[in-house]
Design a protein around this motif. Structure first.
Motif, mmCIF file in Angstrom:
data_model
loop_
_atom_site.group_PDB
_atom_site.id
_atom_site.type_symbol
_atom_site.label_atom_id
_atom_site.label_comp_id
_atom_site.label_asym_id
_atom_site.label_seq_id
_atom_site.Cartn_x
_atom_site.Cartn_y
_atom_site.Cartn_z
ATOM 1 N N GLY A 674 0.592 -1.145 -0.211
ATOM 2 C CA GLY A 674 -0.012 0.028 -0.084
ATOM 3 C C GLY A 674 0.928 1.242 0.078
ATOM 4 N N GLY A 675 1.635 1.223 -0.260
ATOM 5 C CA GLY A 675 2.909 2.271 -0.030
ATOM 6 C C GLY A 675 2.966 2.689 1.186
ATOM 7 N N ILE A 676 2.672 1.933 2.300
ATOM 8 C CA ILE A 676 2.938 2.839 3.991
ATOM 9 C C ILE A 676 4.060 2.918 4.538
ATOM 10 C CG2 ILE A 676 1.611 2.654 5.718
ATOM 11 C CD1 ILE A 676 -0.878 1.452 4.335
ATOM 12 N N ALA A 677 4.287 4.274 5.076
ATOM 13 C CA ALA A 677 5.965 3.670 5.757
ATOM 14 C C ALA A 677 6.039 2.740 6.738
ATOM 15 C CB ALA A 677 5.786 5.138 6.540
ATOM 16 N N PRO A 678 6.992 2.186 7.074
ATOM 17 C CA PRO A 678 7.112 0.873 7.630
ATOM 18 C C PRO A 678 6.808 1.410 9.139
ATOM 19 C CG PRO A 678 8.945 1.574 6.014
ATOM 20 C CD PRO A 678 8.122 2.291 5.814
ATOM 21 N N GLY A 882 1.856 11.894 6.347
ATOM 22 C CA GLY A 882 3.050 10.987 7.121
ATOM 23 C C GLY A 882 3.315 9.440 7.388
ATOM 24 N N PHE A 883 1.848 8.556 6.407
ATOM 25 C CA PHE A 883 1.864 7.560 5.952
ATOM 26 C C PHE A 883 1.981 6.051 4.960
ATOM 27 C CE2 PHE A 883 -1.782 7.620 9.259
ATOM 28 C CZ PHE A 883 -1.846 5.951 10.113
ATOM 29 N N GLU A 884 2.523 7.674 4.332
ATOM 30 C CA GLU A 884 2.668 7.600 3.018
ATOM 31 C C GLU A 884 4.877 7.088 2.720
ATOM 32 O OE1 GLU A 884 2.707 10.366 -0.010
ATOM 33 O OE2 GLU A 884 0.699 10.190 -0.435
ATOM 34 N N ALA A 885 5.011 6.216 2.022
ATOM 35 C CA ALA A 885 6.445 5.467 2.324
ATOM 36 C C ALA A 885 7.310 6.353 1.975
ATOM 37 C CB ALA A 885 6.995 4.275 1.540
ATOM 38 N N GLY A 886 8.559 7.294 3.081
ATOM 39 C CA GLY A 886 9.500 8.229 2.529
ATOM 40 C C GLY A 886 8.675 8.656 3.595
#
Length: 943
Positions: A674-678, A882-886
């Motif tokens: 989902g492209g969510i920050a780990p 803030g949830f997006e990876a990176g």
């Protein structure tokens, strides 16, 4: 073209070998430096951020070897064009920004050119001192830029210009000479020493008589400082030379004693002319400032006394009582001419009034009817006693040319700021600009004034210097320039042998036809280019700290990079439209990368003096950038969040989904897909959505009295599926206030998640379906109560601006939307909330700050006994950002700016208040203090 690119590549490699600082020749870095806060645009070849004086010397040596000009640049807030240039731009805002020493006894400080003025003032303030000059950009302008322009600010009636506060300057010439400029010529290299002695000695009479005697004479080179009776003050002669003679590497500046207390007398006058006539009569009372502005600039501002124009007169004292008494004395002395007055000794009240004045450089860029106005004749100055007569003639000259403007500024010094509605997009308008400029130059000279009274001549006025000084004096200016810079390598085209004032206009490269866009841009006539032009470069978004409830610009404060400021992003969009440096249009990776860290907080919509709305521009760009292309995974997972949550609710899948998110490898797979920050935890789904709870509640609630006001509670996605306790609490409170609550009979959505990810076609479909559901409520005139600030703000702004005039129901829905506190205040004004009697801590939601306003919330909290102020800034989670990876590190940095420190410092008994789901989630992830919605705090105390 190929030859030019090869030369640029060779120059870049040579600079990389010679310089320890940053060397940037990429399109984005160059695009960010094409403009300052003026009407002008020049494209540099590259950008160097030197780390020290040795780097400056090395960069100049490389540029000299390659025959490339150099422009020194601070914060880029110059409004005359001198911070733009061809060749290599030296950016001093990254590294050379330290205060090397501060001597309280001698009242001096040694600073590097990139030091921000407020940082120096803060350091000096620890010793009861300050640096006197204070332009309205004090929170981001640099000492180097102030010295280059001989900046002044509002306190110059007391403490003078920057030149009056400079002791010595260390500069490097284009030829590589390191020069210590102070009083006297003996310590200079022989070439410069002998040349200046000859120049001054041969023209003593002209230097003694050829400069107008007024406090704000900034135009031209200050050659009169080389006179023997002034002990040949070379530092003062170089101050205001706009980077054309040498590159500053260090400055020794004077500090002044700051008054222990200040008071502000705001004097009302019938009109602008009356205020201008009175300003100089107040100078004998020793004020710190005498600032003027008229009603056409500050319409709607609160706290001003009755009148059509005002003087802000600040005085100091050893304590608040003395300062207040001095301000009252001035008010009494001026009473014969004033319509009303007020005296403010409270620091917070003074700051609020000064904010009106400091934002004028931005607010003046829009006329009352919304049309554009531009600098160019921003700061002419005349003897203060002639200001009233000059202003009358100035107004008449504008009318003669069919122009409008709103003068304001440093009335006590005879210096006027004004933005004028020049039509710089058309040839005919540019001709008017030129004709008016020449006529105004003659008018200023007739009144004994200076073409520039603060910001320098730059590209805007240098061509007209012969009208002020005559050919012989201007010839000496050329000789002075040739002495210091015989190769003409430093900021060519500025001051000496200038370019025409109607060349290099930044509007020349913009498209003349409206760009095909999705949003309506109602404040810009539907023209995306006009929306981007809103940014005039005053750079309030570059503030490195925020005060009060301000928000803009959290990503810049997190990274310190120009491309992550609102101004930087607007510049890249401007260059995207121009197509010269950024050549890929909507497919531009430079623009995409700059917008990637935009949190869509909408802080700029309210905090930017000209109302730039970067969140909307970002959504517009993402729509076009990914049109017909595969999007990032986060756009599908979080952009379509309402769909996924609704499906999970229908399948009653919350227990399974929540259990899976707690299993490490399943959670990791889901986040990666989902492209969510780990680093993020996936929020839990509610077992019972709010709307399902509501259906049961509605069957059990007793019928409300016929007189009860009906309100529609908006079941936004976040409240409905992730935080239903907020909706339940709101129902309890609204019903206890005597209101009849209803909920839309079918699913509704504001479209926010699709808007923020630039999926605007889908957003429109969602919004139109929502309007269909809401049609009966709109027809009945029912108010709509929002609980989630971001969704409520989307209904207020995104929905009508995206649907535009195609669906009149959009405007009706937008106008009927209220926040929870606004609804209680409007529809249950006599209701008394339960007493909570606790301190609160937290953060005003950025969308509420920018779009909805929080005055009603403040009043509701006060009535409930909730004490304390909420912080400003942004929580950093900001919906999908803030949830997006990176994005995790920047997200946390934004939270650390204000929110997290305020929560950590709070009393353990304080309630942590956060109306936004993102804010509560961020606090849950980063602290051990649970946060709640205001409705939950109140509902808990209901009987």
């Amino acid at each position: 073209m190929a030859e030019h690119e090869a030369e640029a590549d060779e120059l870049e490699q040579a600079l990389r070998r010679a310089v320890h600082g940053d060397v940037s020749f990429d399109a984005a870095s160059r695009a960010l430096m094409t403009m300052d806060a003026s009407n002008y645009r020049r494209v540099p070849t590259g950008v160097v951020a030197p780390r020290d004086a040795d780097d400056v010397t090395a960069a100049l040596a490389v540029c000299r070897e390659h025959g490339v000009p150099v422009v020194a640049r601070g914060a880029g807030t110059s409004i005359a064009g001198q911070a733009t240039g061809l060749g290599v731009v030296l950016d001093f805002t990254r590294h050379m920004r330290s205060i090397r020493s501060l001597d309280p006894e001698r009242r001096t400080a040694v600073v590097q050119p990139g030091v921000i003025l407020d940082d120096l003032r803060s350091a000096a303030g620890a010793h009861g001192l300050t640096f006197g000059p204070d332009p309205s950009t004090h929170s981001r302008c640099t000492l180097g830029g102030m010295i280059g322009n001989n900046s002044c600010g509002s306190h110059s009636v007391a403490w003078g210009t920057t030149a009056d506060n400079v002791h010595a300057l260390d500069v490097v010439t284009y030829g590589g000479e390191r020069v210590r400029a102070a009083q006297g010529l003996d310590a200079l290299p022989a070439r410069l020493r002998d040349g200046m002695r000859s120049l001054a000695g041969e023209h003593l009479a002209l230097l003694r008589t050829g400069f107008p005697d007024l406090p704000r004479r900034i135009s031209g080179y200050a050659l009169d400082e080389l006179l023997p009776e002034k002990n040949a003050d070379v530092a003062r002669a170089l101050t205001g030379s706009e980077g054309t003679l040498g590159v500053l590497t260090e400055a020794t500046v004077r500090l002044v004693e700051a008054p222990a207390a200040r008071a502000l007398a705001v004097l009302g006058y019938p009109d602008e002319s009356a205020a201008a006539e009175a300003a100089h009569t107040l100078l004998p009372y020793g004020p710190l400032t005498v600032e003027g502005m008229a009603a056409d600039l500050v319409a709607g501002a609160s706290g001003l006394p009755k009148g059509g124009a005002w003087l802000f007169v600040e005085v100091g004292g050893t304590g608040r009582e003395e300062a207040y008494a001095r301000a009252e004395e001035i008010a009494r002395a001026a009473a014969h001419a004033t319509t009303d007055h007020t005296v403010v000794a409270d620091p917070a009240g003074q700051r609020a009034l000064w904010r009106v004045r400091e934002d004028a450089s931005g607010t003046a860029t829009r006329m009352p009817d919304g049309s554009e106005a531009w600098p160019g004749w921003e700061d002419c100055a005349v003897p203060p006693a002639r200001l009233g007569a000059y202003l009358r003639d100035f107004r008449a000259l504008m009318a003669q040319h069919g122009l409008r403007g709103t003068p304001y500024g440093h009335f006590g010094d005879g210096c006027i700021h004004v933005r004028i509605d020049f039509d710089l997009m058309r040839e005919a308008g540019v001709r008017v600009f030129r004709d008016f400029s020449t006529d105004l130059a003659d008018l200023v000279v007739t009144h004994g004034g200076s073409l520039s009274g603060e910001h320098g001549d730059g590209l805007a006025r240098a061509e007209l210097l012969p009208r002020m000084y005559g050919d012989e004096m201007v010839g000496l200016f050329h000789r002075f320039k040739d002495l210091w810079d015989p190769a003409n390598g430093l900021n060519p085209g500025v001051l000496a042998r200038p370019r025409r004032l109607d060349q290099d206009l930044r509007f020349d490269v913009l498209p003349r036809r409206p760009v095909d866009v999705e949003f309506g841009y109602p404040h810009d006539g539907g023209d995306f280019s006009a929306a981007v032009r809103r940014c005039v470069g005053v750079a309030k978004c570059r503030n490195e700290s925020v005060s009060g409830a301000s928000v803009m610009c959290p990503s810049y404060r997190a990274t310190g990079e120009e491309q992550h400021s609102t101004r930087g992003r607007a510049r890249l969009l401007h260059e995207m439209l121009a197509g010269e440096v950024v050549r890929d249009g909507w497919r531009s990776e430079e623009v995409r990368d700059a917008l990637d860290l935009c949190l869509s907080c909408k802080g700029c919509r309210s905090d930017c003096p000209v109302g730039v709305d970067m969140a909307t521009y970002k959504a517009e760009f993402l729509h076009h950038h990914y049109e017909g292309r595969v999007r990032p995974a986060g756009h599908y997972s979080m952009g379509w969040l309402p769909v996924w949550l609704r499906a999970a609710a229908r399948l009653r899948a919350a227990p399974v989904a929540n259990a899976a998110s707690g299993i490490g490898f399943l959670s990791s797979l889901a986040k990666r897909a989902g492209g969510i920050a780990p680093e993020r935890d996936i929020p839990e789904l509610a077992r019972e959505p709010f709307t399902r709870w509501w259906r049961g509640h509605a069957r059990t609630v007793a019928d409300s009295p016929e007189t009860a006001r009906t309100v529609v509670l908006w079941p936004d996605t976040f409240t409905n599926y992730l935080s239903p306790s907020v909706g339940q609490a709101a129902v309890r409170v609204l019903e206890s206030a005597g209101l009849r609550v209803v909920v839309p009979p079918k699913p509704v959505c504001c479209g926010l998640t699709w808007v923020s990810t630039g999926q605007l076609d889908r957003a429109r479909r969602v919004m139109r379906r929502t309007l269909d559901v809401m049609a009966p409520a709109l027809d009945a005139g029912l108010p709509v109560v929002g609980l989630e600030p971001s969704c409520t703000a989307a209904l207020r702004t995104d929905l009508p601006e995206l649907l535009g005039s195609d669906d009149p129901r959009a405007a009706r829905l937008a106008s009927s939307v209220q926040t929870f506190a606004q609804a209680l205040e409007t529809h249950a004004p006599d209701w008394q909330p339960p007493r909570v009697d606790r301190p609160v801590v937290g953060q005003t939601h950025c969308h509420q700050h920018a779009v909805l306003g929080d005055a009603a919330d403040r009043r509701l909290r006060e009535r409930a006994g909730l004490t304390g102020e909420l912080s400003g800034g942004c929580c950093g989670l900001a919906g999908n950002f803030g949830f997006e990876a990176g994005h995790y590190d920047v997200s946390v940095a934004c939270a650390e700016d204000q929110l997290l420190p305020s929560v950590r410092a709070a009393d353990e008994n304080a309630e942590v208040l956060a109306d936004g789901f993102s804010c509560r989630t961020q606090l849950d992830h980063l602290t051990d203090r649970p946060a709640r919605h205001l409705a939950e705090l109140l509902a808990e105390r209901l009987r």
